[in-house]
Write an enzyme that holds these catalytic residues in place. Structure first.
Site, PDB file in Angstrom:
ATOM      1  N   ARG A  21       0.824  -1.215   0.000  1.00  0.00           N
ATOM      2  CA  ARG A  21       0.000   0.000   0.000  1.00  0.00           C
ATOM      3  C   ARG A  21       0.856   1.262   0.000  1.00  0.00           C
ATOM      4  NH1 ARG A  21      -5.432  -1.038   2.287  1.00  0.00           N
ATOM      5  NH2 ARG A  21      -5.330  -3.223   2.795  1.00  0.00           N
ATOM      6  N   HIS A  43       8.616 -22.205   7.827  1.00  0.00           N
ATOM      7  CA  HIS A  43      10.052 -21.955   7.625  1.00  0.00           C
ATOM      8  C   HIS A  43      10.939 -22.900   8.440  1.00  0.00           C
ATOM      9  CE1 HIS A  43       9.930 -19.543  11.332  1.00  0.00           C
ATOM     10  NE2 HIS A  43      11.232 -19.715  11.381  1.00  0.00           N
ATOM     11  N   LYS A  65       8.031 -17.719  24.758  1.00  0.00           N
ATOM     12  CA  LYS A  65       8.788 -16.484  24.547  1.00  0.00           C
ATOM     13  C   LYS A  65       9.344 -16.039  25.898  1.00  0.00           C
ATOM     14  CE  LYS A  65       6.678 -14.933  20.310  1.00  0.00           C
ATOM     15  NZ  LYS A  65       7.792 -15.308  19.427  1.00  0.00           N
ATOM     16  N   LYS A 110      15.099 -24.988   7.710  1.00  0.00           N
ATOM     17  CA  LYS A 110      16.314 -25.012   8.544  1.00  0.00           C
ATOM     18  C   LYS A 110      17.140 -26.240   8.154  1.00  0.00           C
ATOM     19  CE  LYS A 110      14.129 -22.863  12.599  1.00  0.00           C
ATOM     20  NZ  LYS A 110      14.774 -21.607  12.879  1.00  0.00           N
ATOM     21  N   HIS A 162       5.203 -25.287  13.444  1.00  0.00           N
ATOM     22  CA  HIS A 162       6.635 -25.536  13.638  1.00  0.00           C
ATOM     23  C   HIS A 162       6.945 -26.773  14.489  1.00  0.00           C
ATOM     24  CE1 HIS A 162       6.972 -21.812  11.692  1.00  0.00           C
ATOM     25  NE2 HIS A 162       6.985 -21.005  12.726  1.00  0.00           N
ATOM     26  N   ASP A 194       0.623 -20.053  17.078  1.00  0.00           N
ATOM     27  CA  ASP A 194       1.800 -19.487  16.397  1.00  0.00           C
ATOM     28  C   ASP A 194       2.863 -20.556  16.136  1.00  0.00           C
ATOM     29  OD1 ASP A 194       3.367 -17.361  15.371  1.00  0.00           O
ATOM     30  OD2 ASP A 194       4.415 -17.121  17.289  1.00  0.00           O
ATOM     31  N   LYS A 200       2.265 -18.948   7.008  1.00  0.00           N
ATOM     32  CA  LYS A 200       1.452 -19.330   8.152  1.00  0.00           C
ATOM     33  C   LYS A 200       0.989 -18.059   8.859  1.00  0.00           C
ATOM     34  CE  LYS A 200       3.427 -19.864  12.203  1.00  0.00           C
ATOM     35  NZ  LYS A 200       4.017 -18.645  12.771  1.00  0.00           N
TER      36      LYS A 200
HETATM   37  C1  BG6 Z   1       7.511 -17.536  13.651  1.00  0.00           C
HETATM   38  C2  BG6 Z   1       6.637 -17.096  14.785  1.00  0.00           C
HETATM   39  O1  BG6 Z   1       6.767 -18.318  12.740  1.00  0.00           O
HETATM   40  O2  BG6 Z   1       8.594 -18.295  14.165  1.00  0.00           O
HETATM   41  C3  BG6 Z   1       7.447 -16.266  15.762  1.00  0.00           C
HETATM   42  O3  BG6 Z   1       5.546 -16.330  14.280  1.00  0.00           O
HETATM   43  C4  BG6 Z   1       8.667 -17.011  16.225  1.00  0.00           C
HETATM   44  O4  BG6 Z   1       6.652 -15.886  16.876  1.00  0.00           O
HETATM   45  C5  BG6 Z   1       9.445 -17.570  15.033  1.00  0.00           C
HETATM   46  O5  BG6 Z   1       9.490 -16.099  16.940  1.00  0.00           O
HETATM   47  C6  BG6 Z   1      10.544 -18.497  15.492  1.00  0.00           C
HETATM   48  O6  BG6 Z   1      11.331 -18.871  14.405  1.00  0.00           O
HETATM   49  P1  BG6 Z   1      12.887 -19.056  14.546  1.00  0.00           P
HETATM   50  O7  BG6 Z   1      13.344 -19.539  13.206  1.00  0.00           O
HETATM   51  O8  BG6 Z   1      13.444 -17.718  14.921  1.00  0.00           O
HETATM   52  O9  BG6 Z   1      13.101 -20.074  15.621  1.00  0.00           O
END
Ligand code: BG6
Length: 487
Positions: A45, A182, A340, A186, A244, A239, A152
């Site tokens: 935007r 993601h 976190k 890794k 993950h 999340d 995601k």
């Molecule tokens: C993201 C989450 O998908 O993954 C984040 O939304 C999180 O909250 C992150 O911090 C962690 O990824 P990584 O690769 O830093 O362990």
């Protein structure tokens, strides 16, 4: 390199684009892994030109070199690589909800290979897909492809994930949809398959007869940062867990696929996720961080973070005990946790083998009870550590615990890898192996359905900088187990 393509980024000014997408494209360019005719079309935007967008990005990315928490840290950018991917980018400012933007795109994209990257809030996925479909931008031809990369969170529960699939599949075929996680990008996560299925050292013991229990941890020291708006309705479970942590669970627990085709690998993951015994509230602990200290610095409680309600009941920590009801894993507890503002940053899978059937030796110097563990450390370390007992030199049959470590970075040299390189590359090649299938995503949401509910009371609080809430210890204590310390 893969064939030429244009990457259309929706959300070109977002955090994801700056922190992960562009650094990964830069890494691919620096490794000569992009076609010479690769190009970016950035859309957002915000009013900008290709030139001003690229300049802003460069400043941001150069600042990462000074930021120890940034994934990407090239101290000096290689100009050739930078110019080839970013400086030449086109930029359009436009509203993703308006069809005019997509008519304009139609003219620009012609018969090119195109990847549309949805680096936008999840609420916009369906509308962008519809606009792309209505403008005829998702029609493929023998000469060119059209693919979507969807970030995601893919829905926020089973019903919304199904609905999103229906919405996407109205516009595109499953073979065009790349649902990204993601963690699969890794390096050490990808190597779990090689470790398990290329060695007869591990696979024969990788089962209930020899494995006592498994811990999967994704602990972070960072807090919610500036993502309160996203995080408040999301929380740690949505999340991190069905995506993950379950990705790690699949890698560590799935059956060997018959080959490395996307279908074969994804089918095995789906079967594993479908075998998770649906979680019950009694198997689940959630909590929220209070004020505390990280690396000697005072940090605020979650409820005092920007864009967070002072009465928030959103969890910033989730831990669970789960069982996989199949022949290989019957009865083996899997403990998963993510949080976190914890004491340390560590993403790892720890496999605890059963103890030897009886004790032949005089005594063990190690009182931790932690012999025979295989630790797959994924971040920030990249290594595999095995601990086992040896005889201590000298008189007497005394055991002592030792560790043997294989470090990827020491052996192969540290590569810059922010986690999206392999995924982007595979998408350009048309390989969906490292992307999530709709069935797997649905199975994951189904497994957590009963715990994926708003909290009815305030959550337990753990101090920032701690190991997490004590309630999570109780989950393991019932079976006589303990979490590995987060350091
Ligand atoms: C993201 C989450 O998908 O993954 C984040 O939304 C999180 O909250 C992150 O911090 C962690 O990824 P990584 O690769 O830093 O362990």
């Amino acid at each position: 390199p893969p064939s030429a393509c244009t990457l259309v980024i929706f959300g070109a000014n977002g955090d994801l684009t700056k922190r992960l997408l562009i650094p990964s494209l830069y890494d691919l360019a620096a490794a000569d892994a992009l076609s010479n005719d690769f190009s970016i079309l950035a859309i957002d935007r915000v009013q900008a030109t290709g030139e001003s967008w690229a300049r802003g990005l460069r400043e941001t990315i150069e600042s990462f070199a000074k930021d120890p928490t940034a994934e990407f840290s090239a101290a000096e950018l290689n100009d050739t690589a930078w110019n080839s991917v970013v400086k030449t980018a086109d930029y359009i400012s436009g509203d993703f909800t308006q069809p005019e933007l997509f008519q304009n795109l139609h003219g620009r994209l012609g018969t090119k290979n195109v990847i549309f990257y949805f680096a936008v809030p999840a609420g916009l996925f369906a509308v962008i897909a519809k606009n792309l479909g209505d403008a005829g931008l998702l029609k493929e031809d023998e000469g060119f492809y059209r693919r979507l990369i969807v970030e995601k969170p893919f829905g926020h529960d089973l019903a919304t994930a199904r609905q999103l699939d229906v919405d996407l599949l109205k516009q595109a075929d499953e073979s065009q949809i790349y649902r990204i996680d993601h963690f699969l990008g890794k390096e050490v996560v990808q190597s779990i398959m090689a470790m398990r299925f290329a060695n007869s050292l591990f696979e024969p013991i990788w089962r209930r007869e020899y494995i006592d229990h498994i811990e999967i941890t994704a602990a972070e020291t960072i807090g919610v940062e500036k993502r309160g708006k996203f995080y408040e309705p999301t929380g740690a479970l949505r999340d991190m867990v069905p995506n993950h942590l379950f990705t790690l669970l699949c890698m560590v627990a799935m059956e060997p696929p018959i080959n490395l085709s996307a279908k074969a690998v994804r089918d095995e993951k789906t079967k594993l996720l479908q075998a998770i015994r649906p979680l019950k509230p009694a198997d689940y602990v959630r909590a929220q961080y209070g004020a505390g200290q990280i690396n000697g610095q005072d940090v605020p409680a979650y409820r005092n973070e920007p864009d967070v309600s002072p009465e928030s009941r959103t969890e910033t920590y989730s831990a669970m005990r789960l069982y996989i009801d199949n022949w290989r894993w019957g009865g083996v507890p899997f403990y998963l946790r993510t949080g976190k503002r914890m004491k340390g940053r560590s993403t790892e899978v720890a496999i605890f083998l059963k103890r030897a059937p009886y004790n032949l030796f005089d005594r063990s110097e190690d009182m931790s009870g932690l012999a025979n563990i295989i630790r797959l450390r994924l971040d920030p370390l990249h290594d595999i550590e095995m601990s086992f007992d040896v005889k201590k030199p000298g008189t007497g049959e005394i055991l002592t615990l030792v560790q043997s470590v294989f470090s990827y970075d020491e052996f192969f040299g540290k590569e810059t890898n922010v986690g999206y390189e392999a995924l982007l590359y595979d998408c350009m090649k048309g390989d969906q192996m490292l992307f999530q299938s709709a069935e797997a995503i649905e199975a994951a949401w189904a497994a957590v359905e009963a715990i994926n509910r708003p909290a009815e009371t305030d959550l337990p609080v753990y101090a920032a900088g701690s190991e997490g809430p004590k309630e999570a210890d109780a989950l393991l204590a019932e079976n006589g187990h303990k979490w590995l310390p987060v350091t």
